[in-house]
Design a protein around this motif. Structure first.
Motif, PDB file in Angstrom:
ATOM      1  N   ALA A 169       0.934  -1.253   0.040  1.00 42.97           N
ATOM      2  CA  ALA A 169      -0.099   0.029  -0.052  1.00 42.97           C
ATOM      3  C   ALA A 169       0.773   1.172   0.160  1.00 42.97           C
ATOM      4  O   ALA A 169       0.503   2.141  -0.582  1.00 42.97           O
ATOM      5  CB  ALA A 169      -0.947  -0.063   1.395  1.00 42.97           C
ATOM      6  N   PHE A 170       1.917   1.148   0.602  1.00 42.08           N
ATOM      7  CA  PHE A 170       2.960   2.294   0.757  1.00 42.08           C
ATOM      8  C   PHE A 170       3.581   2.503  -0.548  1.00 42.08           C
ATOM      9  O   PHE A 170       4.236   3.697  -0.930  1.00 42.08           O
ATOM     10  CB  PHE A 170       3.797   2.279   1.709  1.00 42.08           C
ATOM     11  N   SER A 171       3.568   1.270  -1.336  1.00 42.66           N
ATOM     12  CA  SER A 171       4.312   1.192  -2.594  1.00 42.66           C
ATOM     13  C   SER A 171       3.409   1.828  -3.825  1.00 42.66           C
ATOM     14  O   SER A 171       3.892   1.915  -4.932  1.00 42.66           O
ATOM     15  CB  SER A 171       4.855  -0.096  -3.185  1.00 42.66           C
ATOM     16  N   GLY A 172       2.161   2.312  -3.287  1.00 42.00           N
ATOM     17  CA  GLY A 172       1.409   2.953  -4.324  1.00 42.00           C
ATOM     18  C   GLY A 172       1.828   4.021  -5.114  1.00 42.00           C
ATOM     19  O   GLY A 172       1.266   4.542  -6.123  1.00 42.00           O
ATOM     20  N   ILE A 173       2.822   4.789  -4.468  1.00 41.51           N
ATOM     21  CA  ILE A 173       3.412   5.919  -5.051  1.00 41.51           C
ATOM     22  C   ILE A 173       4.623   5.737  -5.770  1.00 41.51           C
ATOM     23  O   ILE A 173       5.420   4.672  -5.097  1.00 41.51           O
ATOM     24  CB  ILE A 173       3.608   6.988  -3.889  1.00 41.51           C
ATOM     25  N   ASP A 174       5.254   6.060  -6.972  1.00 44.41           N
ATOM     26  CA  ASP A 174       6.442   5.949  -7.465  1.00 44.41           C
ATOM     27  C   ASP A 174       7.295   6.913  -6.912  1.00 44.41           C
ATOM     28  O   ASP A 174       7.219   8.100  -7.212  1.00 44.41           O
ATOM     29  CB  ASP A 174       6.350   6.146  -9.115  1.00 44.41           C
ATOM     30  N   TRP A 175       8.116   6.391  -6.010  1.00 51.53           N
ATOM     31  CA  TRP A 175       9.317   7.250  -5.092  1.00 51.53           C
ATOM     32  C   TRP A 175      10.368   7.326  -5.723  1.00 51.53           C
ATOM     33  O   TRP A 175      10.998   6.530  -6.526  1.00 51.53           O
ATOM     34  CB  TRP A 175       9.118   6.559  -3.872  1.00 51.53           C
ATOM     35  N   GLN A 176      10.955   8.574  -5.640  1.00 47.67           N
ATOM     36  CA  GLN A 176      12.336   8.679  -6.166  1.00 47.67           C
ATOM     37  C   GLN A 176      13.296   7.788  -5.477  1.00 47.67           C
ATOM     38  O   GLN A 176      14.425   7.276  -5.976  1.00 47.67           O
ATOM     39  CB  GLN A 176      12.899  10.260  -5.814  1.00 47.67           C
ATOM     40  N   GLN A 177      13.211   7.360  -4.115  1.00 48.76           N
ATOM     41  CA  GLN A 177      14.032   6.592  -3.348  1.00 48.76           C
ATOM     42  C   GLN A 177      13.201   5.357  -3.141  1.00 48.76           C
ATOM     43  O   GLN A 177      12.304   4.985  -2.566  1.00 48.76           O
ATOM     44  CB  GLN A 177      14.228   7.117  -1.851  1.00 48.76           C
ATOM     45  N   PRO A 178      13.718   4.303  -3.937  1.00 44.39           N
ATOM     46  CA  PRO A 178      13.157   2.882  -4.094  1.00 44.39           C
ATOM     47  C   PRO A 178      12.837   2.188  -2.836  1.00 44.39           C
ATOM     48  O   PRO A 178      11.814   1.553  -2.482  1.00 44.39           O
ATOM     49  CB  PRO A 178      14.112   2.063  -4.820  1.00 44.39           C
ATOM     50  N   ILE A 179      13.599   2.621  -1.728  1.00 44.16           N
ATOM     51  CA  ILE A 179      13.372   2.082  -0.494  1.00 44.16           C
ATOM     52  C   ILE A 179      12.160   2.701   0.472  1.00 44.16           C
ATOM     53  O   ILE A 179      11.911   2.519   1.744  1.00 44.16           O
ATOM     54  CB  ILE A 179      14.523   2.026   0.242  1.00 44.16           C
ATOM     55  N   ALA A 180      11.502   3.900  -0.073  1.00 40.85           N
ATOM     56  CA  ALA A 180      10.632   4.539   0.529  1.00 40.85           C
ATOM     57  C   ALA A 180       9.462   3.846   1.330  1.00 40.85           C
ATOM     58  O   ALA A 180       9.190   4.081   2.248  1.00 40.85           O
ATOM     59  CB  ALA A 180      10.175   5.664  -0.426  1.00 40.85           C
ATOM     60  N   PRO A 181       8.791   2.802   0.579  1.00 43.85           N
ATOM     61  CA  PRO A 181       7.907   2.145   1.291  1.00 43.85           C
ATOM     62  C   PRO A 181       8.554   1.343   2.680  1.00 43.85           C
ATOM     63  O   PRO A 181       7.576   1.472   3.678  1.00 43.85           O
ATOM     64  CB  PRO A 181       7.325   0.967   0.300  1.00 43.85           C
ATOM     65  N   GLU A 182       9.618   0.741   2.345  1.00 44.56           N
ATOM     66  CA  GLU A 182      10.063   0.308   3.482  1.00 44.56           C
ATOM     67  C   GLU A 182      10.461   1.244   4.977  1.00 44.56           C
ATOM     68  O   GLU A 182      10.310   0.792   5.793  1.00 44.56           O
ATOM     69  CB  GLU A 182      11.287  -0.686   3.135  1.00 44.56           C
ATOM     70  N   LEU A 183      10.799   2.371   4.564  1.00 45.00           N
ATOM     71  CA  LEU A 183      11.159   3.426   5.561  1.00 45.00           C
ATOM     72  C   LEU A 183       9.748   3.837   5.932  1.00 45.00           C
ATOM     73  O   LEU A 183       9.893   4.034   7.106  1.00 45.00           O
ATOM     74  CB  LEU A 183      11.764   4.551   4.729  1.00 45.00           C
TER      75      LEU A 183
END
Length: 566
Positions: A169-183
């Protein structure tokens, strides 16, 4: 209720069962007495004027009061509650305890006990192993019945699939930092146990309008439940005092935008900076009260904020925040309903507190690997806490060195080091060198006035030390000197915070009233000395540091000799 009276006017007990209620004296706070109600298990502060009949019955319990303080009135020949006697006992008992220490009270939240393990203070007081305690005093700390954390000992732990669902669910955004959902998942664990942590990392979600930042904040708010303090827009220091002081609630702040006309950005960053590492026993922010006493506001709140254009963060703030940049919203993003999120949140919290030992061991290993990869101690504290928290969600075993290396590799340590590298001395030097001032200089055998930055003026002196006397004289009036010492170019800056030239240079910055000397001394070659800044100037205390490499001539065949004439 029928009461049988002794000859001395006190009630005669008809059995051995004592009425529930009473109080535990905790001490005095100015003119007030502080007690723990044995009836409600709450901490109550009473002034003498508040110790009235009904108030004391509410505090201690009506039956308890009648059982111990019922007296036969000598004239009316009726049994009355002697509230004055109870008030006197409360005052006497609290005075004997001495001043009350507010930091000893642990309200709703997850706290650390002396054995290094957790205790959860919510509707019940319990340990993660299922042991239930009674609200009250344990290990000289006061656990009052003061709120709900949203989960308890009987809450089932989240499954691996449920943890993965939240991560996706946190991965629903394309983040500049690939590890953003884990953070973000790691920050969720930090928020659940914030009061028990040594460091409380903060997250900022940036990105253009409509990219999904508010959706991510809303999901996190639902997952945290009662632990969340959700707010939008400018927040005042007073609002934080009232809502967060002494609690372990996590702040979820949307629309955190810069506004030069208001102090809300600085206030928010100040609270987040203090919350990052405040420990029990620290007084926090101390404020006076109208009654002439002081009150301490302590904060244990990690921050999750989102905005398009955030306020300016100083280096001390940047090192305590992890900034994630959203690029776009994915078309196949998982959408959780509020009911689903609020059902999963307590299960996630129960899973995390059960794996506290996993988090502790993993944090140590991850921190060591970040340092080994070139990160500094603050980066290891801030990001390491989030990565270890994430690991505790996804593994029942502590992270090994190999596991930690994988996490650090996902982190892109080089970019993270760059984000944390901006220091106060760098900004102070930048503020000095970028200031533009009028300088007289020789051009084509003519003396002209040019607007130059101080860095350009220094560069001209380094290129031609003897051909720019007007620039040298103007730098001296500003409070600067450029000269060679043992073959190396140095900058000399007056130390005095009263130097008017430097105060004008630093106008509008945090060094406008001084302090530049101590900060600039942290630069390469930095030290304190006693020198003249120019001809006709008396010797004074100065800060000396190396001229930045990019200001030196590419090829300099000038034979360095003695220092330029004072």
């Amino acid at each position: 209720m029928t009461t049988i009276i002794n000859a001395n006017g006190t009630p005669l007990q008809s059995g051995n069962i004592a009425a529930r209620g009473g109080y535990v004296p905790l001490g005095t706070l100015g003119a007030k007495c502080v007690v723990l109600s044995e009836l409600t298990k709450t901490v109550v502060k009473l002034s003498p004027s508040e110790m009235k009949e009904m108030e004391l019955k509410t505090l201690c319990g009506a039956d308890w009061c009648e059982e111990r303080y019922a007296r036969l009135h000598p004239k009316k020949e009726v049994v009355l509650f002697d509230h004055r006697a109870l008030a006197t006992d409360i005052i006497r008992d609290c005075q004997s305890k001495g001043p009350y220490v507010e930091s000893y009270e642990r309200r709703a939240g997850v706290w650390l006990m002396n054995d290094g393990q957790l205790v959860v203070n919510g509707r019940e007081l319990w340990r993660p192993d299922g042991t239930r305690l009674e609200h009250g005093i344990h290990e000289n700390r006061i656990y009052s019945a003061s709120g709900d954390v949203g989960f308890d000992a009987s809450t089932p732990e989240a499954t691996d699939d449920e943890v993965e669902l939240i991560r996706r669910a946190f991965s629903g955004i394309d983040w500049q930092q690939p590890i953003a959902p884990e953070l973000q998942l790691g920050w969720l664990g930090v928020a659940f146990v914030a009061p028990a942590l040594r460091r409380r990392s903060n997250l900022f979600l940036g990105g253009r309008h409509g990219v999904g930042k508010s959706t991510a904040l809303e999901l996190t708010k639902w997952l945290l439940g009662p632990v969340a303090h959700a707010c939008t827009g400018p927040q005042t220091m007073a609002a934080f005092y009232q809502a967060l002081g002494g609690t372990g609630r996590a702040v979820i702040l949307d629309e955190f935008e810069a506004d030069p006309s208001r102090r809300h950005t600085k206030d928010t960053l100040e609270i987040a900076r203090m919350s990052y590492s405040l420990q029990e026993g620290d007084e926090g922010i101390v404020r006076g009260t109208p009654g002439g006493t002081t009150r301490s506001y302590r904060f244990y709140s990690p921050f999750l904020a989102a905005g398009i254009c955030p306020g300016k963060m100083e280096p001390a703030d940047l090192s305590r925040w992890v900034i994630l940049e959203a690029k776009s919203r994915k078309a196949d993003a998982i959408q959780l309903t509020e009911d689903e999120a609020r059902r999963l949140g307590p299960r996630l919290a129960r899973r995390f507190v059960s794996r506290w030992s996993v988090f502790q061991a993993s944090e140590k290993v991850v921190r060591e690997r970040i340092l080994a990869a070139g990160g500094d101690g603050r980066l290891a504290d801030t990001v390491g806490t989030l990565l270890a928290s994430y690991w505790a969600f996804v593994s029942s075993q502590p992270a090994t060195a190999e596991d930690a290396d994988v996490l650090v590799e996902m982190l892109d340590i080089e970019s993270s080091i760059g984000a944390h590298a901006v220091a106060d001395e760098t900004r102070c030097l930048e503020a000095l060198l970028t200031r533009v001032l009028p300088f007289k200089c020789m051009e084509a055998d003519a003396l002209v006035t040019r607007n130059l930055s101080i860095s350009e003026a220094i560069q001209r002196v380094c290129e031609d030390p003897t051909g720019n006397p007007e620039i040298v004289a103007q730098l001296a009036r500003i409070g600067l000197r450029v000269a060679t010492v043992k073959g190396a170019w140095k900058v000399f800056v007056a130390n005095s915070p009263e130097h008017q030239g430097l105060r004008r240079v630093y106008m509008g910055t945090k060094w406008a009233t001084g302090g530049w000397s101590m900060v600039l001394r942290r630069l390469p070659g930095g030290e304190e000395s006693t020198q003249r800044l120019g001809a006709g100037f008396p010797a004074s205390k100065v800060t000396v540091f190396d001229v930045p490499q990019d200001l030196l001539p590419a090829q300099n065949d000038f034979e360095f000799g003695q220092l330029l004439a004072a």
